[in-house]
Design a protein around this motif. Sequence first.
Motif, short mmCIF file in Angstrom:
data_model
loop_
_atom_site.label_atom_id
_atom_site.label_comp_id
_atom_site.label_asym_id
_atom_site.label_seq_id
_atom_site.Cartn_x
_atom_site.Cartn_y
_atom_site.Cartn_z
N ARG A 192 44.79 39.27 37.01
CA ARG A 192 44.58 38.74 35.66
C ARG A 192 43.90 37.38 35.65
NH1 ARG A 192 50.01 40.67 32.42
NH2 ARG A 192 49.65 42.86 32.81
N GLU A 193 43.01 37.17 36.59
CA GLU A 193 42.35 35.87 36.70
C GLU A 193 41.41 35.59 35.52
OE1 GLU A 193 40.23 33.20 40.16
OE2 GLU A 193 40.33 35.36 40.43
N TYR A 194 40.61 36.58 35.11
CA TYR A 194 39.69 36.41 33.99
C TYR A 194 39.83 37.60 33.05
CZ TYR A 194 37.81 33.05 37.25
OH TYR A 194 37.69 32.01 38.14
N GLU A 195 40.55 37.38 31.97
CA GLU A 195 40.82 38.47 31.03
C GLU A 195 39.75 38.61 29.96
OE1 GLU A 195 44.84 39.00 29.81
OE2 GLU A 195 45.62 38.24 31.69
N THR A 196 38.85 37.62 29.84
CA THR A 196 37.77 37.69 28.86
C THR A 196 36.45 37.30 29.52
OG1 THR A 196 37.95 35.39 28.12
CG2 THR A 196 39.36 37.02 27.00
N VAL A 197 35.36 37.75 28.91
CA VAL A 197 34.03 37.37 29.40
C VAL A 197 33.85 35.86 29.26
CG1 VAL A 197 31.54 37.63 29.01
CG2 VAL A 197 33.03 39.64 28.94
N ASP A 198 34.38 35.28 28.19
CA ASP A 198 34.27 33.83 28.00
C ASP A 198 34.96 33.07 29.13
OD1 ASP A 198 32.78 34.09 25.67
OD2 ASP A 198 34.51 33.90 24.35
N GLY A 207 37.00 36.35 40.25
CA GLY A 207 37.83 37.47 39.82
C GLY A 207 38.45 38.21 40.98
N THR A 208 39.12 37.48 41.84
CA THR A 208 39.73 38.09 43.02
C THR A 208 41.26 38.07 42.96
OG1 THR A 208 39.69 35.98 44.22
CG2 THR A 208 37.79 37.45 44.49
N ARG A 209 41.83 37.57 41.85
CA ARG A 209 43.28 37.50 41.71
C ARG A 209 43.74 38.24 40.45
NH1 ARG A 209 43.59 31.54 41.59
NH2 ARG A 209 41.76 31.24 42.85
N TYR A 251 34.84 45.22 35.73
CA TYR A 251 36.28 45.13 35.52
C TYR A 251 36.99 45.84 36.66
CZ TYR A 251 40.87 45.10 33.46
OH TYR A 251 42.22 44.88 33.24
N ASP A 252 38.00 45.16 37.24
CA ASP A 252 38.78 45.68 38.36
C ASP A 252 40.17 46.05 37.85
OD1 ASP A 252 40.32 46.09 40.65
OD2 ASP A 252 39.34 44.49 41.76
N PRO A 253 40.44 47.36 37.61
CA PRO A 253 41.74 47.75 37.06
C PRO A 253 42.95 47.35 37.90
CG PRO A 253 40.17 49.53 36.78
CD PRO A 253 39.52 48.49 37.67
N PRO A 254 42.95 47.52 39.23
CA PRO A 254 44.15 47.11 39.97
C PRO A 254 44.47 45.62 39.84
CG PRO A 254 42.82 48.55 41.33
CD PRO A 254 42.00 48.22 40.10
N LEU A 255 43.45 44.78 39.77
CA LEU A 255 43.68 43.34 39.60
C LEU A 255 43.74 42.92 38.14
CD1 LEU A 255 41.48 41.73 42.41
CD2 LEU A 255 43.97 42.02 42.34
N ARG A 256 43.39 43.84 37.24
CA ARG A 256 43.39 43.55 35.79
C ARG A 256 42.58 42.30 35.47
NH1 ARG A 256 49.78 43.92 35.34
NH2 ARG A 256 49.45 42.73 37.23
N THR A 257 41.36 42.25 36.04
CA THR A 257 40.51 41.09 35.81
C THR A 257 39.04 41.49 35.76
OG1 THR A 257 39.98 38.85 36.57
CG2 THR A 257 40.23 40.52 38.27
#
Length: 109
Positions: A51-57, A47-49, A22-28
Motif C-alpha cells: 500500500r505504498e502508493y494508493e493513488t496516481v497523485d 511502489g515496492t511496499r 498496479y501490483d495486486p499482492p502489494l496493493r500499490t
Amino acid sequence: MSRYTITVTGKGRSDPDAIIGYDPPLRTLFLQAFPHEVTDDPALWLGTRDREYETVDALRAAALARGFDFMPLPAALAAKLIEDKAAAAGWAPRDGRLAEFLKRLNLSD
C-alpha cells in the motif's frame, strides 16, 4: 499485475519505455524507469511496499521528490489504473463515485 508503457522524464533524460501499473499482492501502484547501468533492476523503482502508493497523485509526488515526472497521463490510462485497482480489490469499478469520475472523463460504457 497491470503494466503500461509511459514516458518518464527528469534529470536531463527521458525514458519512453517506463512502466506504470498496479501490483495486486502489494496493493500499490508502481513506477519503473531508466534501466540501471549495472543490474537488471530499474534505476527508478517506486511502489515496492504494501500500500505504498494508493493513488496516481501519491506516486507522482514520490517521483517528483526524486526529480522525475510522468504527467500528464492520458485520461484513458488513468482510468485503467483505477479499474485495475478496483478489480484487484473485488469491487465494481463502474459503480458509485468511480462511475461519476469516469463519466466526467467520457470513458464509461
